[in-house]
Design an enzyme around this catalytic site. Structure first.
Site, PDB file in Angstrom:
ATOM      1  N   ARG A 120      26.714 -21.168   7.477  1.00 15.91           N
ATOM      2  CA  ARG A 120      26.071 -20.619   6.269  1.00 15.91           C
ATOM      3  C   ARG A 120      24.877 -21.452   5.798  1.00 15.91           C
ATOM      4  O   ARG A 120      24.479 -21.406   4.636  1.00 15.91           O
ATOM      5  CB  ARG A 120      27.070 -20.461   5.120  1.00 15.91           C
ATOM      6  CG  ARG A 120      28.220 -19.531   5.463  1.00 15.91           C
ATOM      7  CD  ARG A 120      28.941 -19.062   4.219  1.00 15.91           C
ATOM      8  NE  ARG A 120      30.028 -18.182   4.583  1.00 15.91           N
ATOM      9  CZ  ARG A 120      31.256 -18.595   4.859  1.00 15.91           C
ATOM     10  NH1 ARG A 120      31.561 -19.868   4.777  1.00 15.91           N
ATOM     11  NH2 ARG A 120      32.190 -17.723   5.191  1.00 15.91           N
ATOM     12  N   LYS A 142      10.042 -18.623   5.779  1.00 19.16           N
ATOM     13  CA  LYS A 142      10.400 -17.384   6.479  1.00 19.16           C
ATOM     14  C   LYS A 142      10.943 -17.729   7.860  1.00 19.16           C
ATOM     15  O   LYS A 142      10.342 -18.516   8.589  1.00 19.16           O
ATOM     16  CB  LYS A 142       9.175 -16.478   6.643  1.00 19.16           C
ATOM     17  CG  LYS A 142       8.822 -15.697   5.397  1.00 19.16           C
ATOM     18  CD  LYS A 142       7.757 -14.670   5.719  1.00 19.16           C
ATOM     19  CE  LYS A 142       7.387 -13.860   4.489  1.00 19.16           C
ATOM     20  NZ  LYS A 142       6.276 -12.924   4.764  1.00 19.16           N
ATOM     21  N   GLU A 184      -5.340 -17.067  11.192  1.00 20.10           N
ATOM     22  CA  GLU A 184      -4.678 -17.326   9.897  1.00 20.10           C
ATOM     23  C   GLU A 184      -5.526 -18.257   9.024  1.00 20.10           C
ATOM     24  O   GLU A 184      -5.527 -18.145   7.797  1.00 20.10           O
ATOM     25  CB  GLU A 184      -3.277 -17.920  10.114  1.00 20.10           C
ATOM     26  CG  GLU A 184      -2.335 -17.050  10.947  1.00 20.10           C
ATOM     27  CD  GLU A 184      -1.827 -15.794  10.220  1.00 20.10           C
ATOM     28  OE1 GLU A 184      -2.134 -15.601   9.031  1.00 20.10           O
ATOM     29  OE2 GLU A 184      -1.111 -14.993  10.878  1.00 20.10           O
ATOM     30  N   LYS A 228      -1.381 -22.143   1.294  1.00 21.64           N
ATOM     31  CA  LYS A 228      -0.091 -21.473   1.485  1.00 21.64           C
ATOM     32  C   LYS A 228       0.911 -21.981   0.449  1.00 21.64           C
ATOM     33  O   LYS A 228       1.685 -21.206  -0.127  1.00 21.64           O
ATOM     34  CB  LYS A 228       0.414 -21.700   2.915  1.00 21.64           C
ATOM     35  CG  LYS A 228       1.755 -21.055   3.132  1.00 21.64           C
ATOM     36  CD  LYS A 228       1.839 -20.159   4.303  1.00 21.64           C
ATOM     37  CE  LYS A 228       3.126 -19.364   4.249  1.00 21.64           C
ATOM     38  NZ  LYS A 228       3.572 -18.879   5.513  1.00 21.64           N
ATOM     39  N   GLU A 238       8.271 -13.156  -1.674  1.00 20.95           N
ATOM     40  CA  GLU A 238       7.325 -12.073  -1.416  1.00 20.95           C
ATOM     41  C   GLU A 238       7.550 -10.856  -2.304  1.00 20.95           C
ATOM     42  O   GLU A 238       7.558  -9.711  -1.824  1.00 20.95           O
ATOM     43  CB  GLU A 238       7.354 -11.681   0.066  1.00 20.95           C
ATOM     44  CG  GLU A 238       6.076 -10.958   0.489  1.00 20.95           C
ATOM     45  CD  GLU A 238       5.967 -10.750   1.986  1.00 20.95           C
ATOM     46  OE1 GLU A 238       6.028 -11.741   2.726  1.00 20.95           O
ATOM     47  OE2 GLU A 238       5.821  -9.586   2.387  1.00 20.95           O
ATOM     48  N   ARG A 242       2.721 -13.341  -2.806  1.00 20.41           N
ATOM     49  CA  ARG A 242       2.872 -13.742  -1.395  1.00 20.41           C
ATOM     50  C   ARG A 242       2.400 -12.632  -0.449  1.00 20.41           C
ATOM     51  O   ARG A 242       2.037 -12.902   0.685  1.00 20.41           O
ATOM     52  CB  ARG A 242       4.329 -14.147  -1.098  1.00 20.41           C
ATOM     53  CG  ARG A 242       4.471 -14.746   0.288  1.00 20.41           C
ATOM     54  CD  ARG A 242       5.772 -15.477   0.515  1.00 20.41           C
ATOM     55  NE  ARG A 242       5.811 -16.016   1.874  1.00 20.41           N
ATOM     56  CZ  ARG A 242       6.665 -16.916   2.303  1.00 20.41           C
ATOM     57  NH1 ARG A 242       7.572 -17.410   1.489  1.00 20.41           N
ATOM     58  NH2 ARG A 242       6.630 -17.352   3.557  1.00 20.41           N
ATOM     59  N   ASN A 246      -0.448 -11.259   3.735  1.00 16.64           N
ATOM     60  CA  ASN A 246      -0.396 -10.203   4.758  1.00 16.64           C
ATOM     61  C   ASN A 246      -1.763  -9.550   4.977  1.00 16.64           C
ATOM     62  O   ASN A 246      -1.842  -8.512   5.644  1.00 16.64           O
ATOM     63  CB  ASN A 246       0.632  -9.135   4.355  1.00 16.64           C
ATOM     64  CG  ASN A 246       2.027  -9.721   4.292  1.00 16.64           C
ATOM     65  OD1 ASN A 246       2.361 -10.600   5.081  1.00 16.64           O
ATOM     66  ND2 ASN A 246       2.831  -9.269   3.345  1.00 16.64           N
ATOM     67  N   HIS A 249      -2.621  -7.847   8.227  1.00 18.36           N
ATOM     68  CA  HIS A 249      -1.396  -7.774   9.023  1.00 18.36           C
ATOM     69  C   HIS A 249      -0.891  -6.351   9.273  1.00 18.36           C
ATOM     70  O   HIS A 249      -0.241  -6.127  10.285  1.00 18.36           O
ATOM     71  CB  HIS A 249      -0.286  -8.611   8.376  1.00 18.36           C
ATOM     72  CG  HIS A 249      -0.422 -10.087   8.645  1.00 18.36           C
ATOM     73  ND1 HIS A 249      -1.557 -10.802   8.331  1.00 18.36           N
ATOM     74  CD2 HIS A 249       0.434 -10.979   9.215  1.00 18.36           C
ATOM     75  CE1 HIS A 249      -1.389 -12.071   8.669  1.00 18.36           C
ATOM     76  NE2 HIS A 249      -0.194 -12.213   9.218  1.00 18.36           N
ATOM     77  N   HIS A 253      -0.399  -5.972  12.896  1.00 15.03           N
ATOM     78  CA  HIS A 253       0.927  -5.769  13.502  1.00 15.03           C
ATOM     79  C   HIS A 253       0.936  -4.515  14.372  1.00 15.03           C
ATOM     80  O   HIS A 253       1.599  -4.470  15.416  1.00 15.03           O
ATOM     81  CB  HIS A 253       2.009  -5.634  12.426  1.00 15.03           C
ATOM     82  CG  HIS A 253       2.493  -6.963  11.908  1.00 15.03           C
ATOM     83  ND1 HIS A 253       3.146  -7.093  10.704  1.00 15.03           N
ATOM     84  CD2 HIS A 253       2.435  -8.204  12.428  1.00 15.03           C
ATOM     85  CE1 HIS A 253       3.453  -8.363  10.508  1.00 15.03           C
ATOM     86  NE2 HIS A 253       3.036  -9.061  11.535  1.00 15.03           N
ATOM     87  N   HIS A 265      -0.775 -13.021  17.991  1.00 20.33           N
ATOM     88  CA  HIS A 265      -0.663 -12.545  16.604  1.00 20.33           C
ATOM     89  C   HIS A 265      -1.967 -12.777  15.822  1.00 20.33           C
ATOM     90  O   HIS A 265      -2.473 -11.869  15.151  1.00 20.33           O
ATOM     91  CB  HIS A 265       0.508 -13.279  15.935  1.00 20.33           C
ATOM     92  CG  HIS A 265       0.635 -13.028  14.479  1.00 20.33           C
ATOM     93  ND1 HIS A 265       1.112 -11.850  13.963  1.00 20.33           N
ATOM     94  CD2 HIS A 265       0.332 -13.808  13.401  1.00 20.33           C
ATOM     95  CE1 HIS A 265       1.118 -11.911  12.642  1.00 20.33           C
ATOM     96  NE2 HIS A 265       0.645 -13.092  12.280  1.00 20.33           N
TER      97      HIS A 265
HETATM   98  N1  GLY Z   1       3.018 -15.484   7.118  1.00 22.09           N
HETATM   99  C1  GLY Z   1       3.077 -14.884   5.864  1.00 22.09           C
HETATM  100  C2  GLY Z   1       4.059 -15.505   4.939  1.00 22.09           C
HETATM  101  O1  GLY Z   1       4.566 -16.582   5.207  1.00 22.09           O
HETATM  102  O2  GLY Z   1       4.351 -14.942   3.923  1.00 22.09           O
END
Ligand code: GLY
Length: 360
Positions: A120, A142, A184, A228, A238, A242, A246, A249, A253, A265
């Site tokens: 966990r 993430k 990025e 960031k 997000e 946040r 994107n 993206h 994507h 990417h």
């Molecule tokens: N790569 C986008 C984020 O970390 O939210």
């Protein structure tokens, strides 16, 4: 050497500099404690750096085990994750121990998710070795694996206890891998920092720059991590700002999916940023100067500025985007360099934006 503190729900420190692989054991011991460290790495990065990190961890007092999986996005899957979890169990890691994710974005995502799930949740140290992982995926918590149905569909927010970015690792990237991370970097300039964008235009980040001015590349990485940090500190999960990360993206994507993940990417995000910028200009929502500056910088970085796929193909792939909510999707719309907004648009409107974005 730069040190950046991230005030997340579990606060942590990002160390950026050179010869940090050798120093990693002590840094991880201070941040994480524990008796055993499991290094999770892939078949590209492991042979280069796992021994250096393992020796440093042992010198800091850890018992060390190393799990190496086959490199590639196609291995960021449930079977690899399960093998990593079985490995942690076989080596009897307990709740006080630490997972060290050593590698690029795939390793950070997969190793991070293993740390989030095992017992966990156990402590995680992120050691990004690619530019993309340093400036983006290692910071912010993430973690994920892919499903047949799409990328990053199974994951968790799991904050690392420490991030260690050794800039020296960038020297073993190919020009394409380095350029991928620049996608990025440029994104961060467009969403948050016109001065960074202008500085990148003056001196585009390339492997050549790394060879001639390592300190400049370190400063660029550090500035990106600050950007960031500032975003994720406001919105860790997000729910709002946040989403700005994107930018490019949704279409990016879709390009990635159409290409069956054979195009990097960052390269796909580069073409995605150009497409949504062209569409925003066509809609009168964006300063028209942005597209020439954006394409100029991305080309200088060695990145794509147009989609290799038609609007129809991209729209079909974009329907699987996890940012879609029923009949609408959240899009990041550039206004000018350094300012973007988040707009929820209908899928019909999105289809038109893709068409506008691909028209030259
Ligand atoms: N790569 C986008 C984020 O970390 O939210």
């Amino acid at each position: 050497m730069h040190v950046i503190d991230v005030p997340a729900s579990t606060p942590y420190r990002v160390h950026i500099g050179t010869r940090l692989l050798e120093a990693s054991g002590g840094i991880i011991a201070s941040a994480c404690g524990g008796a055993q460290a499991a290094v999770i790495t892939d078949s590209n990065v492991g042979p280069l750096y796992a021994d250096i990190v393992a020796d440093s961890l042992k010198a800091a007092g850890y018992a060390v085990c190393v799990f190496t999986f086959e490199a590639g996005e196609e291995h960021k899957r449930a079977d690899t994750l399960l093998a990593a979890l079985e490995f942690l169990a076989e080596h009897e890691l307990d709740r006080n121990d630490v997972v060290v994710a050593l590698g690029g974005g795939v390793t950070g995502d997969l190793g991070g998710l293993a740390a989030a799930l095992y017992m966990r949740g156990i402590k995680l140290a992120q050691m990004p070795t690619s530019l993309l992982a340093m400036v983006d995926s290692s910071v912010g918590g993430k973690t994920a694996i892919d499903l047949e149905a799409g990328k990053n569909l199974v994951g968790a927010f799991w904050q690392p206890r420490v991030v260690i970015a050794d800039i020296g690792c960038l020297g073993t990237l190919t020009p394409e891998q380095f350029a991928d991370g620049c996608g990025e970097v440029v994104k961060h300039g467009v969403i948050a920092d016109p001065d960074l964008f202008a500085a990148l235009e003056q001196t585009p980040p390339t492997l050549q720059l790394l060879m001639t001015n390592l300190a400049r590349v370190e400063a660029i990485v550090a500035r990106n991590i600050e950007i960031k940090r500032d975003v994720v500190a406001q919105d860790e999960r997000e729910g709002s700002v946040r989403k700005l990360l994107n930018f490019g993206h949704s279409i990016g994507h879709a390009i990635e999916a159409c290409a069956a993940f054979t195009i990097g990417h960052g390269n796909c995000v580069a073409a995605g940023m150009c497409a949504i910028t062209r569409a925003a200009i066509a809609e009168g929502a964006c300063d028209p100067d942005v597209i020439d500056r954006l394409t100029g910088l991305l080309e200088a970085c060695g990145l794509m500025t147009t989609s290799p796929y038609s609007a129809e193909e991209l729209f079909a792939c974009a329907l699987h985007d996890k940012k879609r909510h029923g009949d609408s999707i959240d899009l990041v719309i550039p206004r000018r360099i350094g300012a973007c907004s988040i707009e929820n648009v209908s899928l019909d409107a999105f289809r038109i934006l893709i068409e506008e974005g691909l028209a030259s």
